[in-house]
Design a protein around this motif. Structure first.
Motif, PDB file in Angstrom:
ATOM      1  N   ILE A  47      -7.003  -1.768   6.620  1.00 49.40           N
ATOM      2  CA  ILE A  47      -7.289  -1.126   5.336  1.00 49.40           C
ATOM      3  C   ILE A  47      -6.612  -1.890   4.200  1.00 49.40           C
ATOM      4  N   ALA A  48      -5.361  -2.298   4.407  1.00 43.77           N
ATOM      5  CA  ALA A  48      -4.645  -3.050   3.384  1.00 43.77           C
ATOM      6  C   ALA A  48      -5.339  -4.370   3.070  1.00 43.77           C
ATOM      7  N   ALA A  49      -6.036  -4.925   4.073  1.00 40.36           N
ATOM      8  CA  ALA A  49      -6.753  -6.187   3.885  1.00 40.36           C
ATOM      9  C   ALA A  49      -8.182  -5.970   3.395  1.00 40.36           C
ATOM     10  N   GLY A  50      -8.540  -4.709   3.143  1.00 40.40           N
ATOM     11  CA  GLY A  50      -9.882  -4.412   2.661  1.00 40.40           C
ATOM     12  C   GLY A  50     -10.927  -4.291   3.747  1.00 40.40           C
ATOM     13  N   VAL A  51     -10.481  -4.211   5.003  1.00 38.49           N
ATOM     14  CA  VAL A  51     -11.408  -4.081   6.129  1.00 38.49           C
ATOM     15  C   VAL A  51     -11.481  -2.603   6.527  1.00 38.49           C
ATOM     16  N   MET A 104       0.846  -1.196   0.000  1.00 39.74           N
ATOM     17  CA  MET A 104       0.000   0.000   0.000  1.00 39.74           C
ATOM     18  C   MET A 104       0.878   1.241   0.000  1.00 39.74           C
ATOM     19  N   ASN A 105       0.504   2.224  -0.817  1.00 40.56           N
ATOM     20  CA  ASN A 105       1.244   3.475  -0.923  1.00 40.56           C
ATOM     21  C   ASN A 105       0.648   4.503   0.030  1.00 40.56           C
ATOM     22  N   VAL A 106       1.470   5.002   0.931  1.00 36.95           N
ATOM     23  CA  VAL A 106       1.000   5.911   1.978  1.00 36.95           C
ATOM     24  C   VAL A 106       1.736   7.238   1.890  1.00 36.95           C
ATOM     25  N   LEU A 107       0.989   8.325   1.914  1.00 37.75           N
ATOM     26  CA  LEU A 107       1.561   9.656   2.070  1.00 37.75           C
ATOM     27  C   LEU A 107       1.460  10.002   3.546  1.00 37.75           C
ATOM     28  N   LEU A 120       5.611   2.153   9.241  1.00 39.00           N
ATOM     29  CA  LEU A 120       5.106   1.873   7.904  1.00 39.00           C
ATOM     30  C   LEU A 120       6.126   1.108   7.072  1.00 39.00           C
ATOM     31  N   GLN A 121       7.380   1.478   7.187  1.00 45.18           N
ATOM     32  CA  GLN A 121       8.419   0.767   6.452  1.00 45.18           C
ATOM     33  C   GLN A 121       8.532  -0.672   6.941  1.00 45.18           C
ATOM     34  N   ARG A 122       8.460  -0.857   8.237  1.00 46.89           N
ATOM     35  CA  ARG A 122       8.543  -2.210   8.807  1.00 46.89           C
ATOM     36  C   ARG A 122       7.377  -3.077   8.342  1.00 46.89           C
ATOM     37  N   MET A 123       6.221  -2.460   8.140  1.00 46.89           N
ATOM     38  CA  MET A 123       5.038  -3.186   7.700  1.00 46.89           C
ATOM     39  C   MET A 123       5.075  -3.537   6.218  1.00 46.89           C
ATOM     40  N   GLY A 124       6.009  -2.961   5.502  1.00 47.59           N
ATOM     41  CA  GLY A 124       6.094  -3.213   4.076  1.00 47.59           C
ATOM     42  C   GLY A 124       5.329  -2.229   3.221  1.00 47.59           C
ATOM     43  N   CYS A 125       4.825  -1.158   3.825  1.00 50.54           N
ATOM     44  CA  CYS A 125       4.148  -0.112   3.059  1.00 50.54           C
ATOM     45  C   CYS A 125       5.182   0.736   2.319  1.00 50.54           C
ATOM     46  N   THR A 126       4.773   1.316   1.211  1.00 45.72           N
ATOM     47  CA  THR A 126       5.614   2.259   0.490  1.00 45.72           C
ATOM     48  C   THR A 126       5.214   3.674   0.888  1.00 45.72           C
ATOM     49  N   VAL A 127       6.126   4.388   1.542  1.00 48.50           N
ATOM     50  CA  VAL A 127       5.860   5.788   1.868  1.00 48.50           C
ATOM     51  C   VAL A 127       6.230   6.589   0.623  1.00 48.50           C
ATOM     52  N   CYS A 128       5.203   7.031  -0.105  1.00 46.37           N
ATOM     53  CA  CYS A 128       5.451   7.664  -1.403  1.00 46.37           C
ATOM     54  C   CYS A 128       5.821   9.135  -1.286  1.00 46.37           C
ATOM     55  N   ALA A 129       5.518   9.753  -0.149  1.00 50.89           N
ATOM     56  CA  ALA A 129       5.896  11.148   0.094  1.00 50.89           C
ATOM     57  C   ALA A 129       5.685  11.462   1.569  1.00 50.89           C
ATOM     58  N   VAL A 130       6.381  12.481   2.032  1.00 50.66           N
ATOM     59  CA  VAL A 130       6.265  12.941   3.411  1.00 50.66           C
ATOM     60  C   VAL A 130       6.064  14.453   3.418  1.00 50.66           C
ATOM     61  N   PRO A 170       2.877   5.403  22.463  1.00 50.73           N
ATOM     62  CA  PRO A 170       2.871   3.990  22.043  1.00 50.73           C
ATOM     63  C   PRO A 170       1.484   3.476  21.670  1.00 50.73           C
ATOM     64  N   LEU A 171       0.432   3.984  22.333  1.00 49.44           N
ATOM     65  CA  LEU A 171      -0.916   3.577  21.969  1.00 49.44           C
ATOM     66  C   LEU A 171      -1.236   3.994  20.536  1.00 49.44           C
ATOM     67  N   GLY A 172      -0.785   5.177  20.159  1.00 48.12           N
ATOM     68  CA  GLY A 172      -1.014   5.648  18.802  1.00 48.12           C
ATOM     69  C   GLY A 172      -0.376   4.747  17.762  1.00 48.12           C
ATOM     70  N   LEU A 173       0.849   4.307  18.020  1.00 46.78           N
ATOM     71  CA  LEU A 173       1.515   3.399  17.085  1.00 46.78           C
ATOM     72  C   LEU A 173       0.746   2.090  16.953  1.00 46.78           C
ATOM     73  N   THR A 174       0.282   1.568  18.077  1.00 50.30           N
ATOM     74  CA  THR A 174      -0.465   0.311  18.060  1.00 50.30           C
ATOM     75  C   THR A 174      -1.758   0.445  17.263  1.00 50.30           C
ATOM     76  N   LEU A 175      -2.508   1.518  17.517  1.00 48.69           N
ATOM     77  CA  LEU A 175      -3.782   1.708  16.839  1.00 48.69           C
ATOM     78  C   LEU A 175      -3.592   1.982  15.348  1.00 48.69           C
ATOM     79  N   LEU A 176      -2.584   2.754  15.000  1.00 48.31           N
ATOM     80  CA  LEU A 176      -2.343   3.051  13.589  1.00 48.31           C
ATOM     81  C   LEU A 176      -1.904   1.799  12.832  1.00 48.31           C
ATOM     82  N   GLU A 177      -1.045   1.003  13.441  1.00 49.32           N
ATOM     83  CA  GLU A 177      -0.617  -0.229  12.780  1.00 49.32           C
ATOM     84  C   GLU A 177      -1.810  -1.147  12.527  1.00 49.32           C
ATOM     85  N   ARG A 178      -2.660  -1.270  13.530  1.00 48.54           N
ATOM     86  CA  ARG A 178      -3.848  -2.117  13.391  1.00 48.54           C
ATOM     87  C   ARG A 178      -4.746  -1.614  12.265  1.00 48.54           C
TER      88      ARG A 178
END
Length: 225
Positions: A175-179, A1-4, A19-29, A162-170
């Motif tokens: 979203i990547a799985a279509g949920v 998934m491409n994430v800005l 995001l990088q660890r998850m395998g997402c492509t950060v297309c811009a910051v 840390p809660l923010g990181l957990t919730l965002l990763e989830r």
């Protein structure tokens, strides 16, 4: 998934690494060039530069600056308003993390107001960005206890960061799985507190939003402070 990714500081940099660890492509910051001291480079900007990720100056995020093929915009400690046209330039839209149990403590200084109002509970919310600032549908949410003697810094660093990181990763995984999870906020419990000695958020697409979300009330405590 491409994430800005739009954001700043340590939290923005931590989300970038996640995001990088998850395998997402950060297309811009989109991030400030410098930290608040005006000397050192912002941490998110520095992380993007090291990784060779294109940089967008904050305040210039528009449909035309969103890279083609962007699936999702993610706001991590971002003070820029992501307008409707910009969100529509992506596949899924935009999500953000807010360090409160939305709809409580909408506004830029949620953690400070949580401590100021002596709330026994705090929390974090990942929500879908919309024309209502901090008022979009909830994608994920969880709470933490506020300990006696808790400070703004300790509550943020030790619990809400840390809660923010957990919730965002989830949420990104879903979203990547279509949920797609979307639960409207209950305006009955909405509060809005003003920024604490900081300018209001930048809203480049002001023609698409109101000054305050419809149905949102300003906390009486905030109004007196």
């Amino acid at each position: 998934m491409n994430v800005l990714l739009t954001g700043q500081k340590a939290f923005g940099a931590a989300v970038f690494e996640m995001l990088q660890r998850m395998g997402c492509t950060v297309c811009a910051v989109s991030a400030p060039a410098l930290r608040e001291d005006g000397v050192r480079e912002d941490r998110l900007r520095a992380a993007a530069e090291r990784a060779g990720v294109p940089w967008i100056h904050p305040g210039t995020l528009r449909p035309e600056t969103v890279p083609a093929g962007t699936d999702l915009i993610l706001a991590a400690h971002s003070h820029d308003f992501v307008g409707r046209r910009t969100r529509m330039a992506t596949t899924y839209g935009a999500i953000g993390y807010h360090p409160s149990l939305l709809p409580r403590h909408r506004g830029r200084d949620a953690v400070r107001w949580t401590i100021h109002m002596k709330d026994p509970l705090a929390g974090g919310t990942v929500y879908w960005l919309s024309e209502r600032m901090d008022g979009g549908d909830i994608a994920a949410q969880d709470y933490v206890f506020v300990a006696p003697g808790e400070t703004v810094d300790s509550l943020w660093r030790e619990k809400l960061f840390p809660l923010g990181l957990t919730l965002l990763e989830r949420t990104v995984k879903d979203i990547a799985a279509g949920v797609i999870r979307r639960e409207p906020q209950d305006e009955t419990y909405a509060t809005w507190e003003p920024s604490w000695e900081r300018p209001p958020a930048n809203r480049p697409e002001l023609d698409l939003i109101g000054t305050l979300p419809s149905g949102t009330r300003v906390s009486r405590k905030a109004a007196r402070s």
